[in-house]
Design a protein around this motif. Structure first.
Motif, PDB file in Angstrom:
ATOM      1  N   GLU A  44       0.843  -1.199   0.000  1.00  0.00           N
ATOM      2  CA  GLU A  44       0.000   0.000   0.000  1.00  0.00           C
ATOM      3  C   GLU A  44       0.883   1.256   0.000  1.00  0.00           C
ATOM      4  O   GLU A  44       0.585   2.272  -0.625  1.00  0.00           O
ATOM      5  N   ILE A  45       1.971   1.148   0.742  1.00  0.00           N
ATOM      6  CA  ILE A  45       2.923   2.268   0.795  1.00  0.00           C
ATOM      7  C   ILE A  45       4.334   1.687   0.806  1.00  0.00           C
ATOM      8  O   ILE A  45       4.573   0.674   1.466  1.00  0.00           O
ATOM      9  N   VAL A  46       5.223   2.288   0.033  1.00  0.00           N
ATOM     10  CA  VAL A  46       6.625   1.873   0.090  1.00  0.00           C
ATOM     11  C   VAL A  46       7.461   3.082   0.526  1.00  0.00           C
ATOM     12  O   VAL A  46       7.728   3.991  -0.261  1.00  0.00           O
ATOM     13  N   PRO A  47       7.882   3.105   1.785  1.00  0.00           N
ATOM     14  CA  PRO A  47       8.748   4.189   2.247  1.00  0.00           C
ATOM     15  C   PRO A  47      10.126   4.077   1.585  1.00  0.00           C
ATOM     16  O   PRO A  47      10.525   2.995   1.143  1.00  0.00           O
ATOM     17  N   MET A  48      10.854   5.194   1.560  1.00  0.00           N
ATOM     18  CA  MET A  48      12.180   5.191   0.933  1.00  0.00           C
ATOM     19  C   MET A  48      13.110   4.197   1.641  1.00  0.00           C
ATOM     20  O   MET A  48      13.994   3.604   1.035  1.00  0.00           O
ATOM     21  N   GLU A  49      12.871   3.989   2.935  1.00  0.00           N
ATOM     22  CA  GLU A  49      13.675   3.038   3.706  1.00  0.00           C
ATOM     23  C   GLU A  49      13.526   1.619   3.137  1.00  0.00           C
ATOM     24  O   GLU A  49      14.502   0.870   3.059  1.00  0.00           O
ATOM     25  N   MET A  50      12.293   1.264   2.734  1.00  0.00           N
ATOM     26  CA  MET A  50      12.073  -0.090   2.200  1.00  0.00           C
ATOM     27  C   MET A  50      12.793  -0.267   0.859  1.00  0.00           C
ATOM     28  O   MET A  50      13.408  -1.310   0.600  1.00  0.00           O
ATOM     29  N   PHE A  51      12.738   0.781   0.023  1.00  0.00           N
ATOM     30  CA  PHE A  51      13.472   0.680  -1.250  1.00  0.00           C
ATOM     31  C   PHE A  51      14.972   0.465  -0.981  1.00  0.00           C
ATOM     32  O   PHE A  51      15.637  -0.304  -1.676  1.00  0.00           O
ATOM     33  N   ALA A  52      15.505   1.177   0.015  1.00  0.00           N
ATOM     34  CA  ALA A  52      16.942   1.041   0.314  1.00  0.00           C
ATOM     35  C   ALA A  52      17.249  -0.373   0.812  1.00  0.00           C
ATOM     36  O   ALA A  52      18.242  -0.990   0.384  1.00  0.00           O
ATOM     37  N   ASP A  53      16.385  -0.895   1.670  1.00  0.00           N
ATOM     38  CA  ASP A  53      16.603  -2.269   2.162  1.00  0.00           C
ATOM     39  C   ASP A  53      16.513  -3.266   1.009  1.00  0.00           C
ATOM     40  O   ASP A  53      17.256  -4.255   0.970  1.00  0.00           O
ATOM     41  N   ASP A  54      15.604  -3.007   0.053  1.00  0.00           N
ATOM     42  CA  ASP A  54      15.513  -3.885  -1.131  1.00  0.00           C
ATOM     43  C   ASP A  54      16.845  -3.892  -1.893  1.00  0.00           C
ATOM     44  O   ASP A  54      17.295  -4.938  -2.362  1.00  0.00           O
ATOM     45  N   ILE A  55      17.449  -2.715  -2.036  1.00  0.00           N
ATOM     46  CA  ILE A  55      18.700  -2.650  -2.801  1.00  0.00           C
ATOM     47  C   ILE A  55      19.802  -3.442  -2.091  1.00  0.00           C
ATOM     48  O   ILE A  55      20.557  -4.192  -2.729  1.00  0.00           O
ATOM     49  N   ALA A  56      19.861  -3.322  -0.778  1.00  0.00           N
ATOM     50  CA  ALA A  56      20.857  -4.106  -0.025  1.00  0.00           C
ATOM     51  C   ALA A  56      20.595  -5.604  -0.236  1.00  0.00           C
ATOM     52  O   ALA A  56      21.541  -6.395  -0.418  1.00  0.00           O
ATOM     53  N   ALA A  57      19.313  -5.999  -0.239  1.00  0.00           N
ATOM     54  CA  ALA A  57      18.973  -7.418  -0.439  1.00  0.00           C
ATOM     55  C   ALA A  57      19.332  -7.876  -1.862  1.00  0.00           C
ATOM     56  O   ALA A  57      19.773  -9.013  -2.074  1.00  0.00           O
ATOM     57  N   ILE A  58      19.147  -6.993  -2.827  1.00  0.00           N
ATOM     58  CA  ILE A  58      19.513  -7.326  -4.219  1.00  0.00           C
ATOM     59  C   ILE A  58      21.032  -7.532  -4.317  1.00  0.00           C
ATOM     60  O   ILE A  58      21.509  -8.471  -4.962  1.00  0.00           O
ATOM     61  N   LEU A  59      21.804  -6.680  -3.657  1.00  0.00           N
ATOM     62  CA  LEU A  59      23.269  -6.843  -3.675  1.00  0.00           C
ATOM     63  C   LEU A  59      23.655  -8.177  -3.042  1.00  0.00           C
ATOM     64  O   LEU A  59      24.544  -8.877  -3.543  1.00  0.00           O
ATOM     65  N   ASP A  60      22.985  -8.534  -1.954  1.00  0.00           N
ATOM     66  CA  ASP A  60      23.252  -9.841  -1.326  1.00  0.00           C
ATOM     67  C   ASP A  60      22.939 -10.967  -2.304  1.00  0.00           C
ATOM     68  O   ASP A  60      23.732 -11.893  -2.471  1.00  0.00           O
ATOM     69  N   ALA A  61      21.765 -10.861  -2.968  1.00  0.00           N
ATOM     70  CA  ALA A  61      21.353 -11.929  -3.890  1.00  0.00           C
ATOM     71  C   ALA A  61      22.341 -12.048  -5.059  1.00  0.00           C
ATOM     72  O   ALA A  61      22.559 -13.141  -5.580  1.00  0.00           O
ATOM     73  N   LEU A  62      22.931 -10.937  -5.449  1.00  0.00           N
ATOM     74  CA  LEU A  62      23.906 -10.957  -6.550  1.00  0.00           C
ATOM     75  C   LEU A  62      25.326 -11.292  -6.054  1.00  0.00           C
ATOM     76  O   LEU A  62      26.272 -11.324  -6.853  1.00  0.00           O
ATOM     77  N   GLU A  63      25.435 -11.486  -4.747  1.00  0.00           N
ATOM     78  CA  GLU A  63      26.729 -11.773  -4.099  1.00  0.00           C
ATOM     79  C   GLU A  63      27.752 -10.684  -4.383  1.00  0.00           C
ATOM     80  O   GLU A  63      28.908 -10.948  -4.673  1.00  0.00           O
TER      81      GLU A  63
END
Ligand code: MLT
Length: 266
Positions: free
Chosen positions: A65-84
């Protein structure tokens, strides 16, 4: 080159190419990774470039319903982890991507070697702006994306771009029309509640490049120059012949600013 990463309940689309130190490109609103198309290959000559479709945009899902900027940043950190990718990255974000950049600094600074902030703001919305965003969120959910380009294009592109580079206006229009109203509404609501980060600026210790389009009316050069001056050692570059969408409007000048900044610090 194009990859889909499944992280929890969300499928993220990323475009990756090149070798060298990682450079993560984060798009503005309401767009997707294609806003970097005109600069992607040149940047990939020097870097491993990772252009992300944020949650709810492009080919990424994960609607909320809402995506705060903090959630987008956490997503990017998770993407970096997934890409190793454990090497520190250069983060480049445009406008909403810049709002996310502040949160990367606040929440994931150990992952950053440097930051490039394009056509963005350090201040929060005032009451009128945040109310307008909430109304706009409701409007796209009920009426779809059809009216959005005509309202946004005059603010996103310089007048000279619209008259002299009609193909840029067409690509931007099509990109906006492709977006899912659920992702757009969630990000609008998230931007409406983003914090004022001015008090964070003098604590930023990584190399920072601030880039503004000469004719940007959303994040005007004078305002950007003002916040750049508060970041210790930050460089400020104004790109001629561009509005808010510098990488689309003047890709050559954008690469000429970004590549030496990254190279000089290798
Ligand atoms: C963007 O380009 O991401 C938007 O202009 C950001 C905003 O609406 O503040």
């Amino acid at each position: 080159m194009d990859q889909t990463l499944q992280i929890g309940d969300t499928s993220f689309h990323v475009r990756i190419a090149g070798e060298g130190s990682p450079l993560v490109l984060v798009h503005g609103f309401p767009l997707d990774h294609h806003m970097w198309d005109a600069v992607f290959d040149s940047l990939a000559e020097q870097h491993q470039v990772i252009a992300i479709d944020l949650r709810g945009f492009g080919q990424s899902d994960g609607y909320r319903e809402i995506v705060p900027m903090e959630m987008f940043a956490d997503d990017i950190a998770a993407i970096l982890d997934a890409l190793e990718i454990s090497e520190q990255i250069t983060f480049a974000g445009l406008s909403m991507g810049g709002y996310i950049g502040w949160q990367m600094w606040q929440r994931h600074r150990d992952r950053l070697s440097r930051m490039i902030l394009l056509d963005t703001r350090a201040i929060a919305d005032d009451e009128v702006q945040s109310r307008a965003r909430r109304i706009a969120a409701e409007a796209v959910l009920s009426a779809g994306m059809e009216d959005v380009p005509v309202n946004m294009l005059p603010k996103l592109l310089a007048e000279s771009t619209r008259s002299e580079q009609p193909e840029v206006a067409t690509a931007l229009t099509e990109m906006i029309l492709r977006q899912d109203p659920r992702g757009v509404a969630a990000a609008q609501r998230g931007m409406a509640q983003r914090p004022n980060v001015e008090s964070w600026l003098n604590e930023i210790t990584i190399a920072t490049l601030v880039i503004s389009g000469e004719h940007d009316v959303i994040s005007p050069p004078e305002e950007m120059k003002g916040f750049a001056a508060k970041i210790p050692g930050a460089q400020f570059v104004e790109i001629p012949g561009a509005g808010h969408m510098v990488p689309m409007e003047n890709p050559t000048a954008l690469c000429e600013a970004v590549l030496p900044f990254c190279r000089d610090l290798e």
